[in-house]
Design an enzyme around this catalytic site. Structure first.
Site, short mmCIF file in Angstrom:
data_model
loop_
_atom_site.label_atom_id
_atom_site.label_comp_id
_atom_site.label_asym_id
_atom_site.label_seq_id
_atom_site.Cartn_x
_atom_site.Cartn_y
_atom_site.Cartn_z
N TYR A 135 44.67 31.45 41.15
CA TYR A 135 43.35 31.97 40.77
C TYR A 135 42.80 31.24 39.55
CZ TYR A 135 39.78 34.40 38.32
OH TYR A 135 38.63 34.64 37.64
N LEU B 121 46.31 43.78 23.72
CA LEU B 121 45.74 43.36 25.01
C LEU B 121 46.73 43.54 26.16
CD1 LEU B 121 43.62 40.08 25.26
CD2 LEU B 121 43.05 42.40 25.97
N CYS C 215 26.65 44.01 55.14
CA CYS C 215 27.97 44.60 54.88
C CYS C 215 28.43 45.41 56.09
CB CYS C 215 27.92 45.49 53.63
SG CYS C 215 29.51 46.20 53.21
N THR D 23 52.89 50.55 33.02
CA THR D 23 52.66 50.46 34.45
C THR D 23 53.69 51.28 35.22
OG1 THR D 23 51.86 48.22 34.10
CG2 THR D 23 52.32 48.86 36.36
N ASP E 16 40.15 36.76 43.58
CA ASP E 16 40.77 37.73 42.67
C ASP E 16 40.60 39.11 43.29
OD1 ASP E 16 38.09 38.25 42.38
OD2 ASP E 16 38.28 38.78 40.28
N THR F 228 42.70 42.65 33.30
CA THR F 228 42.15 43.28 32.11
C THR F 228 40.63 43.31 32.22
OG1 THR F 228 43.98 42.29 30.89
CG2 THR F 228 42.20 43.25 29.59
N GLU G 34 39.69 33.35 31.06
CA GLU G 34 40.33 33.66 32.33
C GLU G 34 41.74 34.23 32.14
OE1 GLU G 34 39.06 34.02 35.12
OE2 GLU G 34 37.11 33.15 34.67
#
Length: 367
Positions: A125, A85, A213, A307, A143, A48, A42
């Site tokens: 989360y 990572l 939906c 980012t 999430d 990721t 997690e």
DNA sequence: GAACCGTGGGA
DNA sequence: TTCCCAAGGTT
């Protein structure tokens, strides 16, 4: 309209669970759902993608198979296993948390919300994910996947990140939850978001809950969830120096907090407006290390996207000029002169690692 | 609440 | 090439 009038909530949950049990991807952390394995996965999966995580997870579990082995590790080694990572504070926090689990919980991963939230790196989360996936407690997770799936099922016309949107998503995820099946239900919601209900070009024809939906019914799937505009990236030129003397290369460790905390790097810095990378490098080496350098040649250019930045990295081989100067680094946690072969023993940011590969390639070609 | 913290892959 | 953003948390 954004409040679902669907009064058959458990059917959504049951359909999702059945679909998951028949269609789930075979992933290493779904083998035995051990609390430690769930926890590690997690943390790695935060922001990721699954495909990026799998090889890291396998390597990690081989080297740190349980809480005690992780708690006994050094931060440098942990970061080495995390190298590439991204979001490296996750690794540093995981190590700190493992040590805390040893001290406070006797090495057992906590099974309550309050105790889990004490662990650094475990937020709302992740705490819910561990409780539901490892211990099968009846708590929903929210999430990015769940936000997107719920926003579409409900045809939510406000941002899922807004206070109202959060409430609606949590309310729906709680309502759909199948008691006693949280482990599979939560993963079903996330798996659906990752595989079927994708951000772009969702595969509605293959969706097990398409019939319920509202966004699909209203033709608004592509507009759900509603997106808020994203800030622009900043363009940056950076000069970086591979400083060599007596066959060794100078590297330094980034300080606590901030970008790449705890990782090693080559010295250098941002080029000022109207400053060439070469001039910037000589200036930065003087400022950072107190060393006057001569540039030998250019290794190459590495483009890298973060980012918030786009960086063009200009890399140069350089030597102290005159030779034998004392290095007095400022603003780094540690520094070292290492043989080229030792560079693999330290964790570097991805762009630095690519530079090392380029260096090796050039050395091989040259000799 | 908003800014910050990485990376690689896909369209 | 350029743009998107993915199983979030911390400050």
């Amino acid at each position: 309209m954004c409040h679902s009038q669907d009064r058959t909530p458990s059917e959504v949950g049951r359909d999702l669970v059945q679909w998951f049990l028949e269609n789930q991807r075979d992933l290493p952390w779904r083998r035995d759902y051990s609390p430690y394995g769930v926890w590690v996965s997690e943390i790695m999966l935060q922001q990721t993608q699954v495909a990026a995580v799998v090889p890291y997870y396998l390597r990690w579990m081989k080297r740190f198979p349980d809480v005690p082995s992780l708690a006994a590790a050094t931060e440098d080694e942990v970061l080495l296993y995390w190298e590439g990572l991204g979001y490296y504070s996750r690794a540093r926090n995981l190590l700190k948390a493992a040590r805390l689990v040893m001290e406070r919980f006797g090495g057992r991963v906590p099974d309550t919300e309050a105790d889990l939230r004490v662990l650094p790196g475990v937020g709302p989360y992740t705490a819910s994910a561990i409780l539901s996936l490892a211990y099968n407690r009846d708590v929903p997770v929210v999430d990015g996947n769940v936000e997107r799936v719920a926003a579409r099922l409900l045809d939510l016309d406000v941002s899922a990140k807004s206070p109202e949107g959060r409430r609606e998503v949590l309310r729906a995820a709680t309502q759909w939850l199948v008691p006693g099946k949280a482990r599979f239900y939560n993963q079903a919601l996330m798996e659906l978001g990752a595989v079927i209900c994708t951000p772009a070009h969702p595969k509605c024809l293959a969706c097990p809950v398409a019939a319920r939906c509202l966004a699909l019914r209203h033709g608004t799937v592509e507009n759900r969830p509603v997106r808020s505009p994203r800030p622009r990236w900043e363009e940056l030129r950076v000069a970086i120096g591979v400083l060599r003397e007596n066959g060794k290369i100078y590297i330094q460790k980034r300080p606590e907090g901030g970008l790449f905390a705890g990782l090693w790097e080559f010295p250098g810095g941002k080029a000022l407006e109207a400053e060439t990378p070469r001039v910037a490098l000589v200036r930065e080496m003087e400022e950072e290390l107190g060393v006057r350098v001569k540039i030998v040649d250019k290794i190459g250019v590495v483009r890298h996207a973060y980012t918030r930045f786009r960086v063009t990295l200009h890399a140069y081989r350089c030597v102290p000029d005159p030779p034998g100067q004392i290095v007095r680094p400022r603003a780094c946690a540690a520094w070292k002169w290492v043989r080229p072969s030792e560079l693999d023993l330290f964790a570097f940011p991805a762009a630095n690692r690519r530079l090392i590969q380029a260096l090796r390639k050039a050395a091989d070609a040259g000799s």
